[in-house]
Design an enzyme around this catalytic site. Structure first.
Site, PDB file in Angstrom:
ATOM      1  N   ASN A  62      -1.478   9.334  -2.778  1.00 25.27           N
ATOM      2  CA  ASN A  62      -2.386   9.266  -1.634  1.00 25.27           C
ATOM      3  C   ASN A  62      -2.015  10.290  -0.575  1.00 25.27           C
ATOM      4  OD1 ASN A  62      -0.181   7.422  -1.408  1.00 25.27           O
ATOM      5  ND2 ASN A  62      -1.179   6.303   0.236  1.00 25.27           N
ATOM      6  N   GLU A  64      -2.938  11.103   3.281  1.00 21.80           N
ATOM      7  CA  GLU A  64      -3.595  10.554   4.468  1.00 21.80           C
ATOM      8  C   GLU A  64      -3.894  11.647   5.486  1.00 21.80           C
ATOM      9  OE1 GLU A  64      -1.283   7.115   5.685  1.00 21.80           O
ATOM     10  OE2 GLU A  64      -1.956   6.015   3.913  1.00 21.80           O
ATOM     11  N   CYS A  73      -7.202   8.360  -1.788  1.00 25.80           N
ATOM     12  CA  CYS A  73      -6.364   7.531  -2.654  1.00 25.80           C
ATOM     13  C   CYS A  73      -5.726   8.366  -3.769  1.00 25.80           C
ATOM     14  CB  CYS A  73      -7.210   6.460  -3.321  1.00 25.80           C
ATOM     15  SG  CYS A  73      -7.827   5.182  -2.237  1.00 25.80           S
ATOM     16  N   GLU A  75      -5.470   7.661  -6.945  1.00 24.30           N
ATOM     17  CA  GLU A  75      -6.224   7.693  -8.203  1.00 24.30           C
ATOM     18  C   GLU A  75      -7.293   8.783  -8.187  1.00 24.30           C
ATOM     19  OE1 GLU A  75      -5.515   5.145  -6.256  1.00 24.30           O
ATOM     20  OE2 GLU A  75      -5.305   3.270  -7.353  1.00 24.30           O
ATOM     21  N   CYS A 112      -8.549   0.499  -5.831  1.00 25.23           N
ATOM     22  CA  CYS A 112      -9.589   0.005  -4.916  1.00 25.23           C
ATOM     23  C   CYS A 112     -10.980   0.208  -5.538  1.00 25.23           C
ATOM     24  CB  CYS A 112      -9.495   0.717  -3.569  1.00 25.23           C
ATOM     25  SG  CYS A 112     -10.172   2.391  -3.573  1.00 25.23           S
ATOM     26  N   CYS A 115     -12.199   3.808  -5.981  1.00 25.19           N
ATOM     27  CA  CYS A 115     -11.519   4.487  -7.101  1.00 25.19           C
ATOM     28  C   CYS A 115     -12.059   3.992  -8.431  1.00 25.19           C
ATOM     29  CB  CYS A 115     -10.010   4.282  -7.012  1.00 25.19           C
ATOM     30  SG  CYS A 115      -9.265   5.292  -5.713  1.00 25.19           S
TER      31      CYS A 115
HETATM   32  N1  THU Z   1      -4.639   3.626  -1.611  1.00 25.88           N
HETATM   33  C1  THU Z   1      -4.595   4.310  -2.791  1.00 25.88           C
HETATM   34  O1  THU Z   1      -4.016   5.406  -2.887  1.00 25.88           O
HETATM   35  N2  THU Z   1      -5.194   3.744  -3.861  1.00 25.88           N
HETATM   36  C2  THU Z   1      -5.856   2.563  -3.847  1.00 25.88           C
HETATM   37  O2  THU Z   1      -6.448   2.185  -4.842  1.00 25.88           O
HETATM   38  C3  THU Z   1      -5.842   1.734  -2.655  1.00 25.88           C
HETATM   39  C4  THU Z   1      -5.274   2.350  -1.445  1.00 25.88           C
HETATM   40  C5  THU Z   1      -4.025   4.254  -0.444  1.00 25.88           C
HETATM   41  C6  THU Z   1      -5.013   4.691   0.601  1.00 25.88           C
HETATM   42  C7  THU Z   1      -4.164   4.666   1.845  1.00 25.88           C
HETATM   43  O3  THU Z   1      -3.498   5.922   1.970  1.00 25.88           O
HETATM   44  C8  THU Z   1      -3.128   3.592   1.580  1.00 25.88           C
HETATM   45  O4  THU Z   1      -3.160   3.350   0.182  1.00 25.88           O
HETATM   46  C9  THU Z   1      -3.396   2.280   2.319  1.00 25.88           C
HETATM   47  O5  THU Z   1      -4.675   1.824   2.070  1.00 25.88           O
END
Ligand code: THU
Length: 160
Positions: A62, A64, A73, A75, A112, A115
């Site tokens: 991920n 940010e 994310c 994925e 999520c 994704c």
């Molecule tokens: N996140 C992911 O990388 N994948 C997911 O399927 C769910 C959430 C990340 C996004 C964000 O940077 C952090 O997790 C908190 O939500």
């Protein structure tokens, strides 16, 4: 009127050590990716590793942004890296792992909704399911045989 039942199943492993050699190797790659995540805001690191049919392993984590919704994310970073670097090459397997900089994540963390939606398009296009493994930092690992099994009643291009 009729009622339909939609069910799914998954295999739950006690921990990473219970996985097959190949699955463990891919999950370890996801852990490597997770450790390089850029997650200064949520402090929640996610790593993803895709195994392609040509043997390549594509990693993502991920990323940010101070403008929160601009982050991405793990994925989707991984799948878009695979799609842009190896277009048309089938995905065989996806491993996902999450950890927190604040506390221990000891339960499996599934992808999520956004994704799942994004990943489903690749599974549909390749006309072959790929397995998805996910875990936290430690503890149980969930393995499903396909992405679409995680996304019943999904939206796809046939609706457009
Ligand atoms: N996140 C992911 O990388 N994948 C997911 O399927 C769910 C959430 C990340 C996004 C964000 O940077 C952090 O997790 C908190 O939500």
């Amino acid at each position: 009127m009729r009622k339909i039942e939609v069910s799914t199943s998954a295999i739950v492993f006690k921990d990473i050590l219970e996985l097959s050699v190949d699955d463990k190797m891919l999950m370890n790659k996801a852990i490597e990716a997770r450790e390089k995540a850029y997650a200064p805001y949520s402090k929640f690191n996610v790593g993803a590793a895709l195994l392609l049919e040509n043997g390549e392993i594509v990693l993502g984590n991920n990323q940010e942004s101070a403008a929160y919704p601009s982050g991405m994310c793990a994925e989707r970073v991984a799948i878009w890296k695979a799609g842009s670097t190896y277009p048309g090459i089938k995905i065989k397997k996806l491993a996902i792992t999450a950890s927190s900089q604040i506390s221990k994540v000891d339960k499996p963390v599934g992808p999520c909704g956004a994704c799942r939606q994004t990943l489903s398009e690749y599974e549909i296009n390749q006309k072959e399911p790929f397995s998805v493994l996910f875990m936290g930092e430690l503890g149980e690992v969930v393995k499903t045989e396909s992405l679409l099994s995680l996304l019943p009643f999904s939206f796809d291009s046939s609706y457009l």
